[in-house]
Design an enzyme around this catalytic site. Sequence first.
Site, PDB file in Angstrom:
ATOM      1  N   ARG A 154       0.818  -1.217   0.000  1.00 45.62           N
ATOM      2  CA  ARG A 154       0.000   0.000   0.000  1.00 45.62           C
ATOM      3  C   ARG A 154       0.855   1.272   0.000  1.00 45.62           C
ATOM      4  O   ARG A 154       0.599   2.217  -0.735  1.00 45.62           O
ATOM      5  CB  ARG A 154      -0.926  -0.003   1.221  1.00 45.62           C
ATOM      6  CG  ARG A 154      -1.962  -1.115   1.227  1.00 45.62           C
ATOM      7  CD  ARG A 154      -2.803  -1.033   2.491  1.00 45.62           C
ATOM      8  NE  ARG A 154      -3.815  -2.062   2.579  1.00 45.62           N
ATOM      9  CZ  ARG A 154      -3.640  -3.238   3.171  1.00 45.62           C
ATOM     10  NH1 ARG A 154      -2.469  -3.525   3.725  1.00 45.62           N
ATOM     11  NH2 ARG A 154      -4.612  -4.130   3.216  1.00 45.62           N
ATOM     12  N   ASP A 174       9.412  -6.397  -5.902  1.00 49.63           N
ATOM     13  CA  ASP A 174       8.721  -7.006  -4.771  1.00 49.63           C
ATOM     14  C   ASP A 174       8.696  -8.510  -4.991  1.00 49.63           C
ATOM     15  O   ASP A 174       8.511  -8.980  -6.126  1.00 49.63           O
ATOM     16  CB  ASP A 174       7.285  -6.472  -4.659  1.00 49.63           C
ATOM     17  CG  ASP A 174       6.708  -6.654  -3.253  1.00 49.63           C
ATOM     18  OD1 ASP A 174       6.857  -7.746  -2.690  1.00 49.63           O
ATOM     19  OD2 ASP A 174       6.102  -5.698  -2.741  1.00 49.63           O
ATOM     20  N   PRO A 206       8.617  -4.524   5.105  1.00 50.04           N
ATOM     21  CA  PRO A 206       8.700  -4.786   6.546  1.00 50.04           C
ATOM     22  C   PRO A 206      10.079  -5.306   6.919  1.00 50.04           C
ATOM     23  O   PRO A 206      10.860  -5.730   6.051  1.00 50.04           O
ATOM     24  CB  PRO A 206       7.627  -5.863   6.771  1.00 50.04           C
ATOM     25  CG  PRO A 206       7.544  -6.573   5.457  1.00 50.04           C
ATOM     26  CD  PRO A 206       7.780  -5.520   4.404  1.00 50.04           C
ATOM     27  N   ASN A 211      15.811  -9.675   5.224  1.00 46.31           N
ATOM     28  CA  ASN A 211      16.236  -8.391   4.651  1.00 46.31           C
ATOM     29  C   ASN A 211      16.984  -7.508   5.646  1.00 46.31           C
ATOM     30  O   ASN A 211      17.132  -6.310   5.415  1.00 46.31           O
ATOM     31  CB  ASN A 211      15.055  -7.635   4.036  1.00 46.31           C
ATOM     32  CG  ASN A 211      13.955  -7.294   5.033  1.00 46.31           C
ATOM     33  OD1 ASN A 211      14.200  -7.204   6.236  1.00 46.31           O
ATOM     34  ND2 ASN A 211      12.738  -7.093   4.539  1.00 46.31           N
ATOM     35  N   ALA A 233      10.658   3.005   6.265  1.00 46.89           N
ATOM     36  CA  ALA A 233      10.113   1.694   6.619  1.00 46.89           C
ATOM     37  C   ALA A 233      10.664   1.245   7.971  1.00 46.89           C
ATOM     38  O   ALA A 233      10.079   1.532   9.007  1.00 46.89           O
ATOM     39  CB  ALA A 233      10.434   0.684   5.517  1.00 46.89           C
ATOM     40  N   ARG A 234      11.816   0.569   7.970  1.00 48.31           N
ATOM     41  CA  ARG A 234      12.416   0.074   9.203  1.00 48.31           C
ATOM     42  C   ARG A 234      13.923   0.307   9.186  1.00 48.31           C
ATOM     43  O   ARG A 234      14.593   0.102   8.165  1.00 48.31           O
ATOM     44  CB  ARG A 234      12.130  -1.423   9.390  1.00 48.31           C
ATOM     45  CG  ARG A 234      10.705  -1.729   9.840  1.00 48.31           C
ATOM     46  CD  ARG A 234      10.488  -1.265  11.273  1.00 48.31           C
ATOM     47  NE  ARG A 234       9.165  -1.562  11.791  1.00 48.31           N
ATOM     48  CZ  ARG A 234       8.137  -0.727  11.767  1.00 48.31           C
ATOM     49  NH1 ARG A 234       8.281   0.469  11.222  1.00 48.31           N
ATOM     50  NH2 ARG A 234       6.975  -1.073  12.291  1.00 48.31           N
ATOM     51  N   ASP A 258      13.535   8.220   8.099  1.00 50.41           N
ATOM     52  CA  ASP A 258      12.575   8.363   9.189  1.00 50.41           C
ATOM     53  C   ASP A 258      12.765   7.244  10.197  1.00 50.41           C
ATOM     54  O   ASP A 258      12.050   7.181  11.196  1.00 50.41           O
ATOM     55  CB  ASP A 258      11.143   8.333   8.636  1.00 50.41           C
ATOM     56  CG  ASP A 258      10.108   8.732   9.685  1.00 50.41           C
ATOM     57  OD1 ASP A 258      10.248   9.806  10.281  1.00 50.41           O
ATOM     58  OD2 ASP A 258       9.160   7.944   9.909  1.00 50.41           O
ATOM     59  N   GLU A 263      17.257   3.387  16.982  1.00 56.60           N
ATOM     60  CA  GLU A 263      16.483   4.593  17.280  1.00 56.60           C
ATOM     61  C   GLU A 263      15.830   4.605  18.659  1.00 56.60           C
ATOM     62  O   GLU A 263      15.473   5.660  19.173  1.00 56.60           O
ATOM     63  CB  GLU A 263      15.402   4.783  16.222  1.00 56.60           C
ATOM     64  CG  GLU A 263      14.299   3.751  16.251  1.00 56.60           C
ATOM     65  CD  GLU A 263      13.348   3.914  15.077  1.00 56.60           C
ATOM     66  OE1 GLU A 263      12.139   3.898  15.314  1.00 56.60           O
ATOM     67  OE2 GLU A 263      13.809   4.055  13.927  1.00 56.60           O
ATOM     68  N   HIS A 295      10.966   9.045  13.209  1.00 60.17           N
ATOM     69  CA  HIS A 295       9.940   8.009  13.007  1.00 60.17           C
ATOM     70  C   HIS A 295       8.551   8.642  13.061  1.00 60.17           C
ATOM     71  O   HIS A 295       7.635   8.149  13.716  1.00 60.17           O
ATOM     72  CB  HIS A 295      10.054   6.900  14.054  1.00 60.17           C
ATOM     73  CG  HIS A 295       9.610   5.555  13.535  1.00 60.17           C
ATOM     74  ND1 HIS A 295      10.378   4.426  13.624  1.00 60.17           N
ATOM     75  CD2 HIS A 295       8.468   5.181  12.908  1.00 60.17           C
ATOM     76  CE1 HIS A 295       9.736   3.401  13.083  1.00 60.17           C
ATOM     77  NE2 HIS A 295       8.573   3.840  12.638  1.00 60.17           N
TER      78      HIS A 295
END
Length: 331
Positions: A154, A174, A206, A211, A233-234, A258, A263, A295
């Site tokens: 999304r 993807d 994710p 990954n 994302a992460r 972000d 973090e 974040h």
Amino acid sequence: MKIIDYGIRDDEKPYLDEWVKKNNVEVKAVSDLLTEDNIDLAKGYDGVIAYQQKPYTDGIFKKMDEFGIHAFSLRNVGVDNVPAESVKKYNIKVSNVPAYSPSAIAELSVTALMALLRRLPRFENKMAKGDFRWAPDIAQELNELTVGVVGTGRIGRAAMDIFKGFGAKVIGYDVFRNPELEKEGIYVDSLDDIYAQADVITLHVPALKDNYHMLNDDAFSKMKDGVYILNYARGSLIDTDALIRALDNGKVAGAGLDTYENEVGIFDVDHKGKKIDDDVFNNLYARDNVLITPHAAFYTTKAVKNMVQISLNNNKSFIENGKADNEVSFD
């Protein structure tokens, strides 16, 4: 029915109150994050809701099981800080909010890129010192660049739409391809193809074991010189030391972040008058070609409302029916 909701901020409270009034369900709002030290507050409740960046521990779910609570709902997307073995062992049903506002995250990632391309941080620094000259900070135009989107869920698709609106060429990768995007010919065959072709690489996947540090020294070496990196994302997706090396040698022209892999304890904390005790983070933060936000990509009124109310709907559904639309599988 009684639900306890941990880590509720002041900006979330109106949406919680609105839901309570509409659904006539008792909800206890706790401002502290969920820990083993305060899980006892949940005794006597039917469901638990929480949101935090720090890990959830086995002891939390052990206590929930002892209290007869098997409904646990997150107000966020990521479940990488939820121990899979624990929730399976104690038969805890877990839900998340997978789409509180894809546009919120996508919009901030594009905002950061535009600021970097137009050298806004550098101009701000120069002008603060009285230097109002243009050179040498000439900009690039997004309509001339190729953007590689890693992860076409999304959020990735929302980002694609915005990049296309600027006239950029967009390619995607993807493991699970979207049929509509497949028809458009968006996809490339591998991450190496993204690295070789993209002027901008934006991550929207994710955090998984497979990954961890996907952007490392090897990955950066395969990229075009002067590439821009966006991570909304992460933090664990990027080997931060490798990113710093790539910034130092010019392989990476700039980065919008972000998230940061260490973090916790840095983001969403007031550090006024204090030095952050993390040399790697401080290295990044000092650079005028790196834009860091704490974040906060999710932090819009629409997203916060959805996070609060969808998580409450999920928890209520677990308690009433033993299932929820957004149940997370750990199999």
